[in-house]
Design a protein around this motif. Structure first.
Motif, short mmCIF file in Angstrom:
data_model
loop_
_atom_site.label_atom_id
_atom_site.label_comp_id
_atom_site.label_asym_id
_atom_site.label_seq_id
_atom_site.Cartn_x
_atom_site.Cartn_y
_atom_site.Cartn_z
N GLU A 73 0.67 -1.24 -0.02
CA GLU A 73 0.03 0.00 0.05
C GLU A 73 0.70 1.30 -0.04
O GLU A 73 0.46 2.15 -0.66
N LEU B 43 -5.52 -0.34 -5.44
CA LEU B 43 -5.24 -1.65 -5.04
C LEU B 43 -6.61 -2.43 -4.87
O LEU B 43 -7.33 -2.11 -4.20
N ILE B 44 -6.65 -3.70 -5.34
CA ILE B 44 -7.85 -4.62 -5.06
C ILE B 44 -7.06 -5.71 -4.60
O ILE B 44 -6.15 -6.38 -4.89
N ILE B 45 -7.74 -6.06 -3.11
CA ILE B 45 -6.74 -7.30 -2.50
C ILE B 45 -8.09 -8.41 -2.76
O ILE B 45 -9.26 -8.25 -2.30
N SER B 46 -7.59 -9.64 -2.82
CA SER B 46 -8.66 -10.54 -2.83
C SER B 46 -7.85 -11.96 -2.06
O SER B 46 -6.60 -12.09 -2.27
#
Lengths: 341, 341
Positions: free
Chosen positions: B87, B97-100
């Motif tokens: 980040e 940012l895409i968090i999975s």
DNA sequence: GTGAAAGCGCTAACAA
DNA sequence: TTGTTAGCGCTTTCAC
């Protein structure tokens, strides 16, 4: 980057000798399109490697089908579990998810919210940072009628929904339990009272004392950031005074565990000399010796409900008009507070 | 949702009697625009509440300035720290940012990668799930030249970059340390050997035994999912055999901690009867009694480097052409393995 | 049941 | 230094 141009709806249309609009409709199973045509469209799209362009779609539809989540920290079992609950629902309903951390800082929270807003999320799920003072940074959302659902660390605001547990009652139960075990001088390790969760737990603590005829003593209350380090420092300080506590009610497990370690290092026994109760039922509560008595609450469910409610609101489907949903909690009694006699 | 129409570049242009392109350029500080004009543009944009529309921009520029992250689980201190490193960099460089989470499932990982692909992220950061078997799900990315950087749980693949520590050496050091403390029958609690981190740690373990003249015994090796539950079950099983181990090298702290608890419940002492070493330096390693000897590695730095390298690759800025970056680790020796004599 | 055409808001090549 | 213009790929209204 190679610019292997993407296959568009036009390419599919051309290949099939159809119009783009028919393809667009066919792709999303529009009722007015002939079954056979749809089948052809799907087959062609698949074989040509068609991938829908979400920007074009979002640009046109003016919604992103994405929701934003702002949490204080990711590194707790509780939060990770809440988020898997959220994911379950968003996946099922075809929504994307953007997660961001405020790192417990109100300032960072403002920037997270702003970034998500700029990404045009359709709605937001928030658990407030430790020191967030006001809700001004949500005004842009409110003004655009972007729904916001608070969970766990919530705030009062007109038209917002919240998913919580009854922190007052939980604090009351935890404290009552300690009193029943014979504690009379119970330390409270509390968090920032700006946050509902901590002010309510504290209120429960005070009320339990009162209801059991124990005088409230402000000197036994320590408001801190609830880290392990703070927990230890506070207990160290306590042992240098003549407070002689016989119980600790901590507003989270991290600080409760730290307190136990410090109590033991000071040569006292848990629970016999000092009984300890934590909050959250983190896995660490079963590692510490003696195992920690703590408050359990349904993290996964909180996530699922918050997400469901948010998406209902996004789609104006809200059947019932509630503003707060309260879930059940339970006191898990373990060795750290259980005196044999 | 209210459809309070958004302020566009056209609105600003009209208000200022300029063309949309000038406004567009001014907004992003293009060098060809007059200083005064820029100032006017910024002022107007601000006062009018202009908010740039990322879809339109992405649609046009064919890039999203967003990167996707797929991690096995969010609920470890290690991962949360890696992500804050990521980040930090993405924020600085203006990337979203895409968090999975793959939830340690290869199947879910496929769906995460596919969702991120459909969201047209400019690049991806991945740490593989426990049981991911092959990399077929990355082919769509490779074909479109979307850069991928693996970290921690990495995979060999042409043209991919990895950020790791030397797990072989770490495993070697951990085991050697146990041997130096007098251990001769060292249990290894390992993870799925499909993952580099676990196969390498295991390899280090074997080599250390070999180099110290201790015969490798397959019966002492337990490959499992490294949860607390597995750790406990395995140790329970062990105590029902005549293996009589005097050491445990676990591939993570969770299982190491579980092993300690089980050892103690079985009536043995740590470290005197059985010495234990974990891996990751999670906070719980300092809660367990005795404190856990473990391997520390720079989570935050891993995140920062992985993100930096990815963004360089997205922008074709890679000055050096490396494929693997190896960071330092260190063995933190605590009481769980330290025998006095 | 299908098609034509306009436009979502932005950027960039080209022109001036 | 600034403006004109043509799309990026999709959805949707209206027409047939």
């Amino acid at each position: 980057m190679k610019n292997a141009k993407d296959v568009t709806i036009y390419d599919v249309a051309k290949a099939l000798n159809l119009s783009p609009s028919t393809v667009s409709r066919g792709l999303k199973d529009h009722p007015h399109i002939h079954k056979e045509t749809k089948k052809k469209i799907w087959a062609a799209a698949k074989s040509m490697g068609y991938q829908q362009n979400k920007f074009a779609s979002s640009l046109r539809k003016r919604r992103t089908e994405t929701i934003g989540v702002v949490v204080p920290k990711l590194n707790s079992y509780f939060m990770a579990t809440v988020i898997s609950g959220v994911e379950k629902i968003t996946n099922k309903l075809g929504y994307g998810l953007i997660i961001s951390q405020s790192q417990e800082s109100g300032k960072q929270e403002i920037s997270c919210v702003s970034t998500l807003f700029d990404s045009r999320v359709d709605g937001m799920l928030i658990s407030l940072a430790f020191d967030t003072k006001n809700l001004d940074h949500f005004n842009r959302l409110f003004n655009k009628d972007i729904p916001v659902v608070f969970f766990d660390r919530v705030a009062d605001c007109k038209g917002c929904m919240s998913v919580v547990i009854d922190n007052y009652k939980a604090g009351y139960e935890a404290t009552t339990h300690l009193i029943q075990q014979g504690c009379k001088k119970i330390i409270h390790l509390g968090g920032n009272l700006l946050r509902n969760v901590y002010s309510e737990r504290f209120r429960g603590y005070k009320q339990a004392l009162h209801d059991n005829g124990i005088e409230f003593n402000q000197k036994l209350v320590f408001i801190c950031d609830l880290t392990g380090q703070s927990g230890r420092e506070i207990m160290k300080k306590v042992f240098k005074t003549d407070l002689q506590p016989d119980g600790v009610f901590a507003a989270n497990d991290t600080s409760a565990v730290a307190a136990i370690l410090e109590i033991q290092e000071a040569g006292f026994r848990v629970p016999d000399d000092i009984a300890v109760v934590g909050f959250n039922n983190e896995p660490v509560s079963q590692v510490i010796h003696p195992n920690l008595t703590t408050l359990d609450y349904p993290a996964r469910e909180i996530g699922e409900i918050a997400a469901t409610v948010l998406i209902e609101k996004i789609n104006n489907l809200q059947s019932i008009s509630y503003s707060t949903i309260v879930l059940k909690h339970s006191l898990i009694i373990r060795q750290s507070s259980l005196r044999k006699n």
